[in-house]
Design a protein around this motif. Structure first.
Motif, PDB file in Angstrom:
ATOM      1  N   GLU A 146      -0.468  32.480   2.947  1.00  0.00           N
ATOM      2  CA  GLU A 146      -0.496  33.028   4.306  1.00  0.00           C
ATOM      3  C   GLU A 146      -1.312  32.096   5.178  1.00  0.00           C
ATOM      4  O   GLU A 146      -2.390  31.652   4.775  1.00  0.00           O
ATOM      5  N   PHE A 160       0.877  33.293  12.925  1.00  0.00           N
ATOM      6  CA  PHE A 160       0.841  33.718  11.528  1.00  0.00           C
ATOM      7  C   PHE A 160       2.033  33.087  10.834  1.00  0.00           C
ATOM      8  O   PHE A 160       3.120  33.021  11.401  1.00  0.00           O
ATOM      9  N   GLY A 161       1.831  32.627   9.604  1.00  0.00           N
ATOM     10  CA  GLY A 161       2.942  31.994   8.910  1.00  0.00           C
ATOM     11  C   GLY A 161       2.898  32.204   7.419  1.00  0.00           C
ATOM     12  O   GLY A 161       1.906  32.693   6.856  1.00  0.00           O
ATOM     13  N   LEU A 162       4.006  31.864   6.781  1.00  0.00           N
ATOM     14  CA  LEU A 162       4.135  31.945   5.329  1.00  0.00           C
ATOM     15  C   LEU A 162       4.670  30.623   4.806  1.00  0.00           C
ATOM     16  O   LEU A 162       5.537  30.005   5.425  1.00  0.00           O
ATOM     17  N   ARG A 204       7.400  28.820   7.591  1.00  0.00           N
ATOM     18  CA  ARG A 204       7.777  29.370   8.889  1.00  0.00           C
ATOM     19  C   ARG A 204       6.562  30.058   9.503  1.00  0.00           C
ATOM     20  O   ARG A 204       5.771  30.681   8.787  1.00  0.00           O
ATOM     21  N   THR A 209       5.024  32.195  13.333  1.00  0.00           N
ATOM     22  CA  THR A 209       5.422  32.975  14.507  1.00  0.00           C
ATOM     23  C   THR A 209       4.357  32.850  15.593  1.00  0.00           C
ATOM     24  O   THR A 209       3.461  33.690  15.702  1.00  0.00           O
ATOM     25  N   VAL A 245       9.203  31.263  17.142  1.00  0.00           N
ATOM     26  CA  VAL A 245       9.278  31.040  15.697  1.00  0.00           C
ATOM     27  C   VAL A 245       9.237  29.538  15.473  1.00  0.00           C
ATOM     28  O   VAL A 245       9.710  28.769  16.305  1.00  0.00           O
ATOM     29  N   ALA A 246       8.644  29.143  14.368  1.00  0.00           N
ATOM     30  CA  ALA A 246       8.506  27.713  14.102  1.00  0.00           C
ATOM     31  C   ALA A 246       8.836  27.423  12.653  1.00  0.00           C
ATOM     32  O   ALA A 246       8.592  28.242  11.766  1.00  0.00           O
ATOM     33  N   SER A 247       9.383  26.231  12.433  1.00  0.00           N
ATOM     34  CA  SER A 247       9.530  25.745  11.066  1.00  0.00           C
ATOM     35  C   SER A 247       8.559  24.595  10.890  1.00  0.00           C
ATOM     36  O   SER A 247       8.330  23.808  11.819  1.00  0.00           O
TER      37      SER A 247
END
Lengths: 150, 133
Positions: free
Chosen positions: A64, A84-86, A111, A113, A132-134
């Motif tokens: 996280e 926040f991302g995973l 990814r 957010t 959203v982001a990669s």
């Protein structure tokens, strides 16, 4: 879902601070020493002072990410960004990233957010959108491709 | 960005609880009394007891902060939260849902990020939730 490119952001990671095993998982903080961002509607640099990624490796192997950065546009506006991302993937891919190797970002899930806050009138559109982001983890730090959710 | 449908989520809500003006803005709580969700990989009902904590901000937008429990048709419980923005002037209602579950069948939900496209209908809010691929 319709999206459009908001910006590409390059982040430089400084020496991580390994907090270690905590009740929620394994915690590590990655201070950011700088970076830059560029998109059709905004561009500038990332301020190192209040920018870091607070990382928590969970028991299920998912990382996280809780990124907080301050952006300064080329015309002087300050923008607070939180995302926040995973991140997760096959063990061998995650191990290669851990060794600082460049791997194909399509081989793992990274990814985030982002949300934004600013007081500058030219950029208040950022207050009203979700994104959203990669991510693409490179040795020097991640490259994020950030899209506005339309 | 690539995405694929995760579920269509409908909420039933009861009377708004107006907390009133606080240091962050005017806070209203929308209690969730029920609802349903349906997608290719999961379906079921929304349990009563959750809600959406909504703050009216100075720029005319609303900040959303929702917590609910979903129960699948095969008995799994899923803790769902979202934050989001509602900007009526621009007909924009978008959320960032997150899921937590202990049910192995639905553990994929623990590992994904999602976006919700929301709409307020006379019968209640409806959110088309897409998984970010």
């Amino acid at each position: 879902m319709n999206t459009r490119l908001l910006m590409m952001m390059h982040v430089n990671v400084a020496t991580p601070q390994n907090i270690g095993a905590v009740p929620h998982g394994t915690r590590r903080t990655a201070p950011l020493s700088g970076g830059d961002f560029e998109g059709p509607r905004l561009r500038g640099t990332l301020l190192p002072g209040g920018s870091a990624d607070w990382l928590l490796l969970r028991a299920d192997g998912v990382l996280e990410m809780d990124l907080r950065v301050t952006l300064r546009t080329d015309d002087g506006a300050l923008i607070s960004m939180k995302s926040f991302g995973l991140r997760h993937g096959p063990p061998e891919v995650m191990a290669a990233i851990g060794r600082g190797e460049t791997v194909d970002p399509a081989t793992y899930y990274f990814r985030t957010t982002p949300r934004f806050e600013t007081a500058h009138p030219a950029y208040t559109f950022l207050n009203r959108l979700v994104a959203v982001a990669s991510g693409d983890r490179r040795a020097e730090g991640p490259i994020y491709t950030i899209h506005e959710v339309l | 960005m690539n995405s694929r449908p995760l579920m269509l989520l409908r909420f039933a809500t009861s009377a708004i609880e107006e907390i009133g003006s606080t240091p962050h803005g005017k806070v209203s709580i929308f209690p969730v009394t029920g609802g349903s969700f349906e997608g290719e990989r999961l379906r079921g009902k929304v349990l009563a007891g959750g809600g959406d904590w909504v703050t009216a901000l100075a720029d005319g937008t609303f900040e959303l902060d929702l917590r609910v429990t979903l129960e699948t048709d095969d008995g799994a419980l899923i803790h769902m939260t979202f934050t989001g923005v509602r900007d009526d002037a621009n007909h924009y209602l978008r959320t960032l849902p997150r899921f937590e579950t202990a049910a192995p069948k639905y553990a994929f939900l623990n590992r994904l990020l999602a976006v919700g496209i929301g709409e307020i209908r006379p019968e209640g809010p409806v959110h088309a939730i897409e998984e970010i691929l």
